[in-house]
Design a protein around this motif. Structure first.
Motif, PDB file in Angstrom:
ATOM      1  N   SER A   9       0.845  -1.196   0.000  1.00 52.35           N
ATOM      2  CA  SER A   9       0.000   0.000   0.000  1.00 52.35           C
ATOM      3  C   SER A   9       0.878   1.243   0.000  1.00 52.35           C
ATOM      4  O   SER A   9       2.094   1.163   0.206  1.00 52.35           O
ATOM      5  N   HIS A  10       0.247   2.404  -0.207  1.00 49.05           N
ATOM      6  CA  HIS A  10       1.014   3.641  -0.141  1.00 49.05           C
ATOM      7  C   HIS A  10       1.538   3.870   1.259  1.00 49.05           C
ATOM      8  O   HIS A  10       2.691   4.261   1.470  1.00 49.05           O
ATOM      9  N   GLY A  11       0.687   3.610   2.253  1.00 53.91           N
ATOM     10  CA  GLY A  11       1.015   3.933   3.641  1.00 53.91           C
ATOM     11  C   GLY A  11       0.300   5.189   4.073  1.00 53.91           C
ATOM     12  O   GLY A  11       0.058   6.094   3.262  1.00 53.91           O
ATOM     13  N   THR A  12      -0.087   5.252   5.337  1.00 53.44           N
ATOM     14  CA  THR A  12      -0.826   6.397   5.856  1.00 53.44           C
ATOM     15  C   THR A  12      -0.575   6.551   7.344  1.00 53.44           C
ATOM     16  O   THR A  12      -0.285   5.566   8.036  1.00 53.44           O
ATOM     17  N   SER A  13      -0.704   7.766   7.836  1.00 53.38           N
ATOM     18  CA  SER A  13      -0.618   8.017   9.274  1.00 53.38           C
ATOM     19  C   SER A  13      -1.983   7.917   9.942  1.00 53.38           C
ATOM     20  O   SER A  13      -2.092   8.048  11.162  1.00 53.38           O
ATOM     21  N   SER A  14      -3.023   7.682   9.160  1.00 56.17           N
ATOM     22  CA  SER A  14      -4.386   7.587   9.687  1.00 56.17           C
ATOM     23  C   SER A  14      -4.608   6.227  10.346  1.00 56.17           C
ATOM     24  O   SER A  14      -4.491   5.193   9.668  1.00 56.17           O
ATOM     25  N   PRO A  15      -4.951   6.184  11.627  1.00 53.93           N
ATOM     26  CA  PRO A  15      -5.236   4.894  12.259  1.00 53.93           C
ATOM     27  C   PRO A  15      -6.366   4.141  11.558  1.00 53.93           C
ATOM     28  O   PRO A  15      -6.305   2.918  11.422  1.00 53.93           O
ATOM     29  N   ALA A  16      -7.381   4.877  11.109  1.00 54.89           N
ATOM     30  CA  ALA A  16      -8.484   4.224  10.407  1.00 54.89           C
ATOM     31  C   ALA A  16      -8.003   3.629   9.087  1.00 54.89           C
ATOM     32  O   ALA A  16      -8.383   2.511   8.719  1.00 54.89           O
ATOM     33  N   GLY A  17      -7.171   4.375   8.367  1.00 54.06           N
ATOM     34  CA  GLY A  17      -6.629   3.861   7.124  1.00 54.06           C
ATOM     35  C   GLY A  17      -5.745   2.654   7.346  1.00 54.06           C
ATOM     36  O   GLY A  17      -5.805   1.668   6.590  1.00 54.06           O
ATOM     37  N   GLN A  18      -4.929   2.696   8.365  1.00 52.81           N
ATOM     38  CA  GLN A  18      -4.070   1.557   8.682  1.00 52.81           C
ATOM     39  C   GLN A  18      -4.897   0.317   8.996  1.00 52.81           C
ATOM     40  O   GLN A  18      -4.603  -0.788   8.523  1.00 52.81           O
ATOM     41  N   ALA A  19      -5.951   0.505   9.790  1.00 53.47           N
ATOM     42  CA  ALA A  19      -6.795  -0.626  10.167  1.00 53.47           C
ATOM     43  C   ALA A  19      -7.511  -1.204   8.954  1.00 53.47           C
ATOM     44  O   ALA A  19      -7.643  -2.433   8.812  1.00 53.47           O
ATOM     45  N   ARG A  38       2.172  -7.606   4.405  1.00 53.33           N
ATOM     46  CA  ARG A  38       1.786  -6.203   4.219  1.00 53.33           C
ATOM     47  C   ARG A  38       3.033  -5.327   4.270  1.00 53.33           C
ATOM     48  O   ARG A  38       3.853  -5.441   5.176  1.00 53.33           O
ATOM     49  N   CYS A  39       3.183  -4.422   3.286  1.00 52.61           N
ATOM     50  CA  CYS A  39       4.305  -3.482   3.278  1.00 52.61           C
ATOM     51  C   CYS A  39       3.836  -2.181   2.634  1.00 52.61           C
ATOM     52  O   CYS A  39       2.698  -2.074   2.187  1.00 52.61           O
ATOM     53  N   HIS A  40       4.737  -1.193   2.578  1.00 58.04           N
ATOM     54  CA  HIS A  40       4.299   0.151   2.227  1.00 58.04           C
ATOM     55  C   HIS A  40       5.348   0.873   1.377  1.00 58.04           C
ATOM     56  O   HIS A  40       6.551   0.692   1.570  1.00 58.04           O
ATOM     57  N   VAL A  41       4.859   1.722   0.496  1.00 63.58           N
ATOM     58  CA  VAL A  41       5.731   2.546  -0.339  1.00 63.58           C
ATOM     59  C   VAL A  41       6.273   3.728   0.460  1.00 63.58           C
ATOM     60  O   VAL A  41       7.415   4.162   0.264  1.00 63.58           O
ATOM     61  N   VAL A  43       5.558   6.289   4.366  1.00 64.23           N
ATOM     62  CA  VAL A  43       4.929   6.601   5.651  1.00 64.23           C
ATOM     63  C   VAL A  43       5.064   5.488   6.686  1.00 64.23           C
ATOM     64  O   VAL A  43       5.529   5.711   7.804  1.00 64.23           O
ATOM     65  N   GLU A  44       4.619   4.271   6.341  1.00 63.17           N
ATOM     66  CA  GLU A  44       4.615   3.169   7.303  1.00 63.17           C
ATOM     67  C   GLU A  44       5.762   2.193   7.057  1.00 63.17           C
ATOM     68  O   GLU A  44       6.384   2.201   6.000  1.00 63.17           O
ATOM     69  N   GLN A  45       5.965   1.345   8.045  1.00 55.24           N
ATOM     70  CA  GLN A  45       6.924   0.255   7.940  1.00 55.24           C
ATOM     71  C   GLN A  45       6.178  -1.074   8.062  1.00 55.24           C
ATOM     72  O   GLN A  45       5.128  -1.133   8.696  1.00 55.24           O
ATOM     73  N   PRO A  46       6.703  -2.155   7.485  1.00 52.89           N
ATOM     74  CA  PRO A  46       7.963  -2.221   6.754  1.00 52.89           C
ATOM     75  C   PRO A  46       7.854  -1.614   5.363  1.00 52.89           C
ATOM     76  O   PRO A  46       6.791  -1.631   4.746  1.00 52.89           O
ATOM     77  N   VAL A  48       8.849  -1.555   1.308  1.00 46.13           N
ATOM     78  CA  VAL A  48       8.897  -2.644   0.327  1.00 46.13           C
ATOM     79  C   VAL A  48      10.280  -3.288   0.286  1.00 46.13           C
ATOM     80  O   VAL A  48      10.388  -4.526   0.327  1.00 46.13           O
ATOM     81  N   PRO A  49      11.388  -2.522   0.231  1.00 44.64           N
ATOM     82  CA  PRO A  49      12.698  -3.169   0.249  1.00 44.64           C
ATOM     83  C   PRO A  49      12.940  -4.014   1.506  1.00 44.64           C
ATOM     84  O   PRO A  49      13.532  -5.100   1.431  1.00 44.64           O
ATOM     85  N   ALA A  50      12.481  -3.535   2.663  1.00 47.11           N
ATOM     86  CA  ALA A  50      12.654  -4.304   3.899  1.00 47.11           C
ATOM     87  C   ALA A  50      11.862  -5.608   3.841  1.00 47.11           C
ATOM     88  O   ALA A  50      12.341  -6.664   4.287  1.00 47.11           O
ATOM     89  N   ALA A  51      10.655  -5.541   3.301  1.00 49.91           N
ATOM     90  CA  ALA A  51       9.852  -6.756   3.180  1.00 49.91           C
ATOM     91  C   ALA A  51      10.482  -7.741   2.203  1.00 49.91           C
ATOM     92  O   ALA A  51      10.491  -8.961   2.449  1.00 49.91           O
ATOM     93  N   LEU A  52      11.041  -7.237   1.114  1.00 48.63           N
ATOM     94  CA  LEU A  52      11.726  -8.116   0.159  1.00 48.63           C
ATOM     95  C   LEU A  52      12.949  -8.769   0.784  1.00 48.63           C
ATOM     96  O   LEU A  52      13.246  -9.942   0.524  1.00 48.63           O
ATOM     97  N   ALA A  53      13.659  -8.022   1.615  1.00 46.42           N
ATOM     98  CA  ALA A  53      14.856  -8.567   2.264  1.00 46.42           C
ATOM     99  C   ALA A  53      14.512  -9.713   3.202  1.00 46.42           C
ATOM    100  O   ALA A  53      15.376 -10.562   3.490  1.00 46.42           O
TER     101      ALA A  53
END
Length: 231
Positions: A9-19, A38-41, A43-46, A48-53
């Motif tokens: 996903s893009h990633g968001t700081s919104s708790p509702a969006g995260q949920a 689940r990974c993110h482009v 804002v959030e972690q992990p 995409v590169p971290a998830a691939l690793a």
């Protein structure tokens, strides 16, 4: 070769969006016979590169962008992450345009009180990539056909017209009608907050919320993953 699916996903700081996104990915994981991460482009972690690793060395990875149109994030960010991945990695297409997403948009409009009389504006995030803009315009055409009514398309960034301009155009075309916005946004977050300031009378819900994950969204993600060779 075993497969790991990365739902990016893009990633968001919104708790509702995260949920909301977390629940979508959980349901996709329930529907697929492989691990779904689940990974993110941004804002959030992990990331995409971290998830691939973290993908097992004996696996290959399939990245499914949880993005509604294919623009910079798909063609550059995710493509570069795939190229640099320590395991063989494929990036699928974006979620839209897809008639199943249009069905969800129509349902969200109905839930918000649309009865065929109001003017409709489709609010998309926007992109500097013309291909992504074209994807959103195509979705507007599909929604208009689904509703048998005109649909103005507006963008929240990087493209014209803006959502506020689209709302104003819809109101000018039919001064006696109310204006309802269908957010062509995956989940609650910053862009949905912007829609609220665009001058519409009613704003429908985005495609997914913490309380509602339409089966169509799950099916679109699952089909993209399966088309990449999951059987």
């Amino acid at each position: 070769m075993p497969v790991t699916v990365l739902a990016a996903s893009h990633g968001t700081s919104s708790p509702a969006g995260q949920a909301a996104v977390r629940r979508l990915v959980e349901l996709v994981g329930d529907a697929l016979p492989v691990q779904v991460v689940r990974c993110h482009v941004d804002v959030e972690q992990p990331s995409v590169p971290a998830a691939l690793a973290a993908v097992p060395a004996e696996n290959r990875a399939v990245i499914v962008p949880l993005l509604l149109s294919a623009g910079y994030h798909v063609y550059v960010d995710l493509a570069e992450a795939a190229d640099a991945s320590p395991v063989p990695t494929q990036v699928t297409g974006a979620l839209g345009p897809d008639r199943r997403l249009v069905e969800v948009l129509a349902r969200r409009l109905s839930e918000a009180g649309y009865d065929g009389e109001a003017s409709v504006v489709l609010a998309a995030a926007g992109s500097s990539d013309a291909r992504a803009v074209d994807d959103c315009l195509r979705t507007g055409e599909l929604l208009a056909a689904r509703l048998s009514a005109p649909v103005e398309v507006g963008f929240l960034s990087a493209a014209a017209p803006t959502v506020a301009e689209a709302v104003a155009a819809a109101r000018a075309a039919r001064p006696q009608a109310s204006v309802i916005v269908a957010p062509y946004l995956l989940a609650p977050g910053y862009f949905l907050d912007l829609v609220g300031g665009a001058g519409a009378d009613v704003v429908a819900e985005p495609l997914i919320t913490p309380e509602s994950t339409p089966r169509e969204l799950v099916d679109v993600v699952v089909d993209l993953a399966r088309a990449a060779g999951l059987g």
